[in-house]
Design a protein around this motif. Structure first.
Motif, PDB file in Angstrom:
ATOM      1  N   ALA A   1      24.232  73.296  14.810  1.00 42.19           N
ATOM      2  CA  ALA A   1      24.193  72.914  13.401  1.00 42.19           C
ATOM      3  C   ALA A   1      25.568  73.149  12.784  1.00 42.19           C
ATOM      4  N   LEU A   2      26.181  72.081  12.274  1.00 40.93           N
ATOM      5  CA  LEU A   2      27.502  72.186  11.651  1.00 40.93           C
ATOM      6  C   LEU A   2      27.456  71.966  10.148  1.00 40.93           C
ATOM      7  N   GLY A   3      26.391  71.388   9.642  1.00 40.96           N
ATOM      8  CA  GLY A   3      26.268  71.132   8.213  1.00 40.96           C
ATOM      9  C   GLY A   3      26.070  69.659   7.927  1.00 40.96           C
ATOM     10  N   THR A   4      25.730  69.355   6.673  1.00 44.91           N
ATOM     11  CA  THR A   4      25.446  67.974   6.298  1.00 44.91           C
ATOM     12  C   THR A   4      26.474  67.396   5.334  1.00 44.91           C
ATOM     13  N   THR A   5      27.465  68.197   4.948  1.00 47.40           N
ATOM     14  CA  THR A   5      28.531  67.677   4.089  1.00 47.40           C
ATOM     15  C   THR A   5      29.848  67.683   4.855  1.00 47.40           C
ATOM     16  N   GLU A   6      30.764  66.829   4.436  1.00 46.68           N
ATOM     17  CA  GLU A   6      32.072  66.790   5.093  1.00 46.68           C
ATOM     18  C   GLU A   6      32.763  68.146   5.009  1.00 46.68           C
ATOM     19  N   ALA A   7      32.625  68.833   3.875  1.00 47.78           N
ATOM     20  CA  ALA A   7      33.265  70.140   3.700  1.00 47.78           C
ATOM     21  C   ALA A   7      32.699  71.168   4.686  1.00 47.78           C
ATOM     22  N   ASP A   8      31.360  71.200   4.838  1.00 42.49           N
ATOM     23  CA  ASP A   8      30.734  72.147   5.777  1.00 42.49           C
ATOM     24  C   ASP A   8      31.147  71.858   7.212  1.00 42.49           C
ATOM     25  N   ILE A   9      31.126  70.575   7.574  1.00 47.15           N
ATOM     26  CA  ILE A   9      31.473  70.185   8.944  1.00 47.15           C
ATOM     27  C   ILE A   9      32.930  70.492   9.234  1.00 47.15           C
ATOM     28  N   THR A  10      33.802  70.154   8.286  1.00 43.30           N
ATOM     29  CA  THR A  10      35.232  70.440   8.467  1.00 43.30           C
ATOM     30  C   THR A  10      35.459  71.940   8.641  1.00 43.30           C
ATOM     31  N   ALA A  11      34.840  72.749   7.794  1.00 43.27           N
ATOM     32  CA  ALA A  11      35.004  74.206   7.888  1.00 43.27           C
ATOM     33  C   ALA A  11      34.489  74.728   9.227  1.00 43.27           C
TER      34      ALA A  11
ATOM     35  N   SER B   1      37.096  76.227  12.042  1.00 39.80           N
ATOM     36  CA  SER B   1      36.964  77.645  12.411  1.00 39.80           C
ATOM     37  C   SER B   1      36.908  77.824  13.923  1.00 39.80           C
ATOM     38  N   GLN B   2      36.623  76.737  14.642  1.00 45.29           N
ATOM     39  CA  GLN B   2      36.566  76.786  16.099  1.00 45.29           C
ATOM     40  C   GLN B   2      37.809  76.168  16.735  1.00 45.29           C
ATOM     41  N   GLY B   3      38.815  75.872  15.917  1.00 46.99           N
ATOM     42  CA  GLY B   3      40.088  75.416  16.451  1.00 46.99           C
ATOM     43  C   GLY B   3      40.300  73.915  16.441  1.00 46.99           C
ATOM     44  N   TYR B   4      39.318  73.147  15.984  1.00 43.73           N
ATOM     45  CA  TYR B   4      39.468  71.695  15.938  1.00 43.73           C
ATOM     46  C   TYR B   4      40.324  71.290  14.741  1.00 43.73           C
ATOM     47  N   ALA B   5      41.111  70.233  14.923  1.00 45.04           N
ATOM     48  CA  ALA B   5      41.859  69.617  13.825  1.00 45.04           C
ATOM     49  C   ALA B   5      41.187  68.275  13.544  1.00 45.04           C
ATOM     50  N   ILE B   6      40.652  68.111  12.354  1.00 39.02           N
ATOM     51  CA  ILE B   6      39.925  66.907  11.981  1.00 39.02           C
ATOM     52  C   ILE B   6      40.912  65.785  11.680  1.00 39.02           C
ATOM     53  N   THR B   7      40.715  64.614  12.280  1.00 42.00           N
ATOM     54  CA  THR B   7      41.582  63.478  12.000  1.00 42.00           C
ATOM     55  C   THR B   7      40.881  62.413  11.160  1.00 42.00           C
ATOM     56  N   GLU B   8      39.543  62.351  11.240  1.00 47.71           N
ATOM     57  CA  GLU B   8      38.805  61.368  10.450  1.00 47.71           C
ATOM     58  C   GLU B   8      37.332  61.747  10.389  1.00 47.71           C
ATOM     59  N   ILE B   9      36.708  61.490   9.240  1.00 50.38           N
ATOM     60  CA  ILE B   9      35.259  61.679   9.082  1.00 50.38           C
ATOM     61  C   ILE B   9      34.720  60.474   8.337  1.00 50.38           C
ATOM     62  N   GLU B  10      33.629  59.898   8.852  1.00 47.25           N
ATOM     63  CA  GLU B  10      32.975  58.822   8.134  1.00 47.25           C
ATOM     64  C   GLU B  10      31.472  58.885   8.357  1.00 47.25           C
ATOM     65  N   THR B  11      30.723  58.452   7.349  1.00 48.04           N
ATOM     66  CA  THR B  11      29.263  58.429   7.437  1.00 48.04           C
ATOM     67  C   THR B  11      28.816  56.991   7.618  1.00 48.04           C
ATOM     68  N   GLU B  12      27.947  56.800   8.624  1.00 41.22           N
ATOM     69  CA  GLU B  12      27.503  55.454   8.953  1.00 41.22           C
ATOM     70  C   GLU B  12      26.145  55.522   9.624  1.00 41.22           C
ATOM     71  N   ASP B  13      25.186  54.743   9.148  1.00 39.23           N
ATOM     72  CA  ASP B  13      23.857  54.642   9.762  1.00 39.23           C
ATOM     73  C   ASP B  13      23.176  55.991   9.955  1.00 39.23           C
ATOM     74  N   GLY B  14      23.259  56.870   8.947  1.00 38.51           N
ATOM     75  CA  GLY B  14      22.593  58.161   9.026  1.00 38.51           C
ATOM     76  C   GLY B  14      23.279  59.182   9.914  1.00 38.51           C
ATOM     77  N   GLU B  15      24.481  58.863  10.354  1.00 43.12           N
ATOM     78  CA  GLU B  15      25.248  59.789  11.185  1.00 43.12           C
ATOM     79  C   GLU B  15      26.618  60.025  10.570  1.00 43.12           C
ATOM     80  N   ILE B  16      27.106  61.217  10.762  1.00 41.74           N
ATOM     81  CA  ILE B  16      28.465  61.550  10.349  1.00 41.74           C
ATOM     82  C   ILE B  16      29.299  61.555  11.623  1.00 41.74           C
ATOM     83  N   GLU B  17      30.293  60.692  11.660  1.00 40.65           N
ATOM     84  CA  GLU B  17      31.156  60.586  12.837  1.00 40.65           C
ATOM     85  C   GLU B  17      32.474  61.283  12.534  1.00 40.65           C
ATOM     86  N   VAL B  18      32.817  62.225  13.410  1.00 40.75           N
ATOM     87  CA  VAL B  18      34.031  63.008  13.218  1.00 40.75           C
ATOM     88  C   VAL B  18      34.962  62.770  14.393  1.00 40.75           C
TER      89      VAL B  18
END
Length: 93
Positions: A28-38, A42-59
């Motif tokens: 479970a990472l969260g349902t908002t872009e802010a929660d998912i990004t955080a 916190s696990q060392g990933y650098a986010i390059t893009e986030i988009e919501t499409e068809d009930g899924e958040i693609e990161v």
């Protein structure tokens, strides 16, 4: 005895770092872009893009020089799929 203590200490220092940089399907990472990004940062990933499409958040994210595509349920916040993005397999060839 001291040699064994150093080995245990070294192992205990290395193992948490490996565990931190690993997410798995079902986490479970969260349902908002802010929660998912955080959660990912916190696990060392650098986010390059986030988009919501068809009930899924693609990161799209980078970790250790590798690109990952992570699909997360917008409803539950759980990781549905993690793909290693192999940029060597371009469609241009």
């Amino acid at each position: 005895m001291m040699k064994h203590g150093k080995t245990v200490l070294l192992a205990s220092l290395l193992i948490p770092g490996v565990a931190l940089a690993q997410i798995n399907e079902g986490d479970a990472l969260g349902t908002t872009e802010a929660d998912i990004t955080a959660a990912l940062e916190s696990q060392g990933y650098a986010i390059t893009e986030i988009e919501t499409e068809d009930g899924e958040i693609e990161v799209e994210a980078m970790l250790g020089g590798k690109a990952y595509e992570i699909e997360i349920s917008a409803e539950t916040g759980n990781v549905l799929e993690i793909e290693l993005d192999d940029e060597d397999d371009s469609d241009d060839s």
